[in-house]
Design a protein around this motif. Sequence first.
Motif, short mmCIF file in Angstrom:
data_model
loop_
_atom_site.label_atom_id
_atom_site.label_comp_id
_atom_site.label_asym_id
_atom_site.label_seq_id
_atom_site.Cartn_x
_atom_site.Cartn_y
_atom_site.Cartn_z
N TYR A 294 0.84 -1.21 0.00
CA TYR A 294 0.00 0.00 0.00
C TYR A 294 0.88 1.25 0.00
CZ TYR A 294 -3.90 3.09 1.07
OH TYR A 294 -4.84 4.09 1.00
N ARG A 295 1.90 1.26 0.81
CA ARG A 295 2.78 2.43 0.87
C ARG A 295 3.47 2.66 -0.48
NH1 ARG A 295 4.31 4.53 5.89
NH2 ARG A 295 3.40 3.45 7.70
N SER A 296 3.83 1.58 -1.15
CA SER A 296 4.48 1.73 -2.46
C SER A 296 3.54 2.37 -3.46
CB SER A 296 4.94 0.36 -2.97
OG SER A 296 5.94 -0.18 -2.13
N LEU A 297 2.27 1.94 -3.47
CA LEU A 297 1.31 2.54 -4.39
C LEU A 297 1.04 3.99 -4.01
CD1 LEU A 297 -0.67 2.32 -6.73
CD2 LEU A 297 -2.38 1.43 -5.11
N LEU A 298 0.92 4.27 -2.73
CA LEU A 298 0.72 5.64 -2.26
C LEU A 298 1.85 6.54 -2.74
CD1 LEU A 298 -0.73 7.73 -0.43
CD2 LEU A 298 0.56 6.81 1.49
N SER A 299 3.07 6.07 -2.60
CA SER A 299 4.23 6.84 -3.03
C SER A 299 4.23 7.05 -4.54
CB SER A 299 5.51 6.14 -2.59
OG SER A 299 6.65 6.82 -3.03
N ALA A 300 3.89 5.99 -5.28
CA ALA A 300 3.89 6.09 -6.74
C ALA A 300 2.83 7.07 -7.23
CB ALA A 300 3.64 4.71 -7.35
N LEU A 301 1.63 7.03 -6.64
CA LEU A 301 0.57 7.95 -7.05
C LEU A 301 0.87 9.38 -6.62
CD1 LEU A 301 -2.68 5.86 -6.37
CD2 LEU A 301 -1.82 6.65 -8.59
N PRO A 307 -3.31 7.66 -15.88
CA PRO A 307 -4.16 8.28 -16.91
C PRO A 307 -5.64 8.26 -16.53
CG PRO A 307 -2.57 6.76 -17.88
CD PRO A 307 -2.49 6.56 -16.39
N ALA A 308 -6.37 9.23 -17.05
CA ALA A 308 -7.81 9.28 -16.83
C ALA A 308 -8.45 8.01 -17.39
CB ALA A 308 -8.40 10.51 -17.50
N PRO A 309 -9.49 7.52 -16.74
CA PRO A 309 -10.11 6.27 -17.19
C PRO A 309 -10.75 6.36 -18.56
CG PRO A 309 -10.73 6.76 -14.92
CD PRO A 309 -10.04 7.97 -15.46
N GLY A 310 -11.09 7.56 -19.04
CA GLY A 310 -11.75 7.69 -20.33
C GLY A 310 -13.25 7.55 -20.19
N ARG A 311 -13.95 7.31 -21.32
CA ARG A 311 -15.41 7.19 -21.35
C ARG A 311 -16.05 8.43 -20.72
NH1 ARG A 311 -13.39 2.65 -19.41
NH2 ARG A 311 -14.10 3.12 -17.30
N GLY A 312 -15.51 9.60 -21.09
CA GLY A 312 -16.04 10.85 -20.57
C GLY A 312 -15.40 11.33 -19.29
N ASP A 313 -14.61 10.48 -18.63
CA ASP A 313 -13.91 10.85 -17.40
C ASP A 313 -12.51 11.29 -17.77
OD1 ASP A 313 -12.63 11.05 -14.96
OD2 ASP A 313 -13.47 9.20 -14.14
N THR A 314 -12.25 12.59 -17.70
CA THR A 314 -10.97 13.13 -18.17
C THR A 314 -10.00 13.48 -17.05
OG1 THR A 314 -11.90 15.39 -18.18
CG2 THR A 314 -12.11 14.09 -20.21
N TYR A 315 -10.35 13.14 -15.80
CA TYR A 315 -9.50 13.50 -14.67
C TYR A 315 -8.50 12.38 -14.38
CZ TYR A 315 -12.81 17.26 -13.89
OH TYR A 315 -13.58 18.38 -14.06
N PRO A 316 -7.21 12.69 -14.30
CA PRO A 316 -6.23 11.66 -13.96
C PRO A 316 -6.54 11.03 -12.60
CG PRO A 316 -5.15 13.66 -14.73
CD PRO A 316 -6.59 14.01 -14.54
N VAL A 317 -6.16 9.80 -12.43
CA VAL A 317 -6.35 9.09 -11.17
C VAL A 317 -5.18 9.41 -10.24
CG1 VAL A 317 -6.58 6.82 -10.08
CG2 VAL A 317 -7.68 7.27 -12.29
N THR A 318 -5.50 9.86 -9.04
CA THR A 318 -4.49 10.39 -8.13
C THR A 318 -4.54 9.70 -6.78
OG1 THR A 318 -5.85 12.08 -7.07
CG2 THR A 318 -4.94 12.63 -9.24
N VAL A 319 -3.67 10.17 -5.90
CA VAL A 319 -3.70 9.69 -4.52
C VAL A 319 -5.02 10.08 -3.85
CG1 VAL A 319 -2.57 11.72 -3.54
CG2 VAL A 319 -2.32 9.52 -2.41
N GLY A 320 -5.69 11.12 -4.35
CA GLY A 320 -7.02 11.46 -3.83
C GLY A 320 -8.01 10.33 -4.07
#
Length: 507
Positions: A294-301, A307-320
């Motif tokens: 979990y900490r590794s993914l948290l650090s990476a994000l 990248p944004a998931p697409g299908r109208g969702d244009t916001y990148p996926v973040t630690v939020g």
Amino acid sequence: MSGFSASGRLVGALTACVVTGLVVATTGCSNPSTLATAPGSTVRPAAPASPVVPIVWAPCPGGSSLQCAAVSVPVDYRHPAAATLSLAVTRASATGVASRQGTLVFNPGGPGESGNQILPAVLDRLPPAVRQSFDIVSFDPRGVGASRPLDCGTSPAAAASALPVPVPGSRALPGTPLYAAMARSCRQQAPDLVPLVDTVDTARDLDRIRQALGLSKLDYYGLSYGTVLGAVYADLFPHRVGHFVLDGAVDVGASLTTQAAQEAPAAERSLDHLLASCSAAPACPLGHDPQMAYRSLLSALTRNHLPAPGRGDTYPVTVGDLDTAALLTLSVPGFTPSFYAALIAARDGDGGPLRTLALELETDIDGAPLVDALWAITCNDTAVHPGPIAAGDQARALAAKYPLIGAYAVNYTMGGCVSWPAGRRPVAGIHPEDVPPILVVGNTGDPNTPIIGARHLAALLPASRLLTWRGWGHTWLLSGSADPCMQRLVTNYLFGTGPPPPHSVCG
């Protein structure tokens, strides 16, 4: 959470069943508020309104066994004849007609959650004797669901992806531009409604519903933010309080800053427990060291967004998104398998499953955004809103102390308020007098309404009784409804045999 915002959004993820309301006009009256007012303002007694009309039920659309109706309420109780809105109301009749005890009104929290859409999901979680003996009534509060919903256009994906901690070189809470735009848009699109979407007016609406139902006393079950609504109702209408269960109790006397400080350690402890439980399982999907994964993914994000998931969702996926999905899972443990799968997908570069989970916390059952109504109620209910810099500084401090998820408590409790005007009728100074015993329920492992909130709320309510459930997850009803000890004590209270003994603990 440990405050007013967002704490009931988690209920909406339990079902995809949608219940809508029919329009039947009714009216009622309410009493003056004893709540605090913002500096320089005055809460005037509600003006007299037209006589109440008994509620008229009709079958809900779609072949459901539920019944639907509506109750008409003033938009502004200071000017009740100026404009009205219809509150959508839903009823599930008692399953045992011969043993019917009365009506129990239910609120799922949020704020901003549709009580009508959620009602089918909670019926089977109520103690069997309660379901058999009580009609269960729920409603969409003003500004929510089918009751003139407040939708200012704020994107749920943008809210989910808002970063929890200021980026280097900045001190402001990162979501500030998003929520400043939300405040402007809401004022432009619904200037007559926005200042009046608050708990004081919703409590007055609740009393109109009581009258329309023909009840001399209100029996009520409130989850999470619904405990705030119940406490405010008791303050406004103490002589109308019957049996109140306030489950997942909120610390109604705490500031937004205090709420964040209370939630951060509770969420961190819950996440530690979740990851430790996975480690102890025979085959943990996250490997032999899930906390390190979990900490590794948290650090990476934190370093790089996906990248944004697409299908109208244009916001990148973040630690939020990671924080939002984590809190959803900690609060509703049934999401744990999906959460683990989303973590693995994100590790491999696909943030779509993580965004999907995060959106469960930002949208209602029917997919409607919760963001605008949630923050309107939260911010209107509080007189003091920390600014972007103060909020960002607290997020940094909590991140240092609780590195897994602690900083997210700031986004979750106050993010939308950093640019919102101070509330005109804040929820403060609650000290109901001459109310019968109220049952306050708290979980020892609740990640977003920590047990301290239940203890503090019980201390504010005369003759109340605190009932503690030893368990993980948000509220007893959502996370431990099968516990026979809790079922017995809650049922006995609602049936009028008295509150549990002092210091009662189950689980």
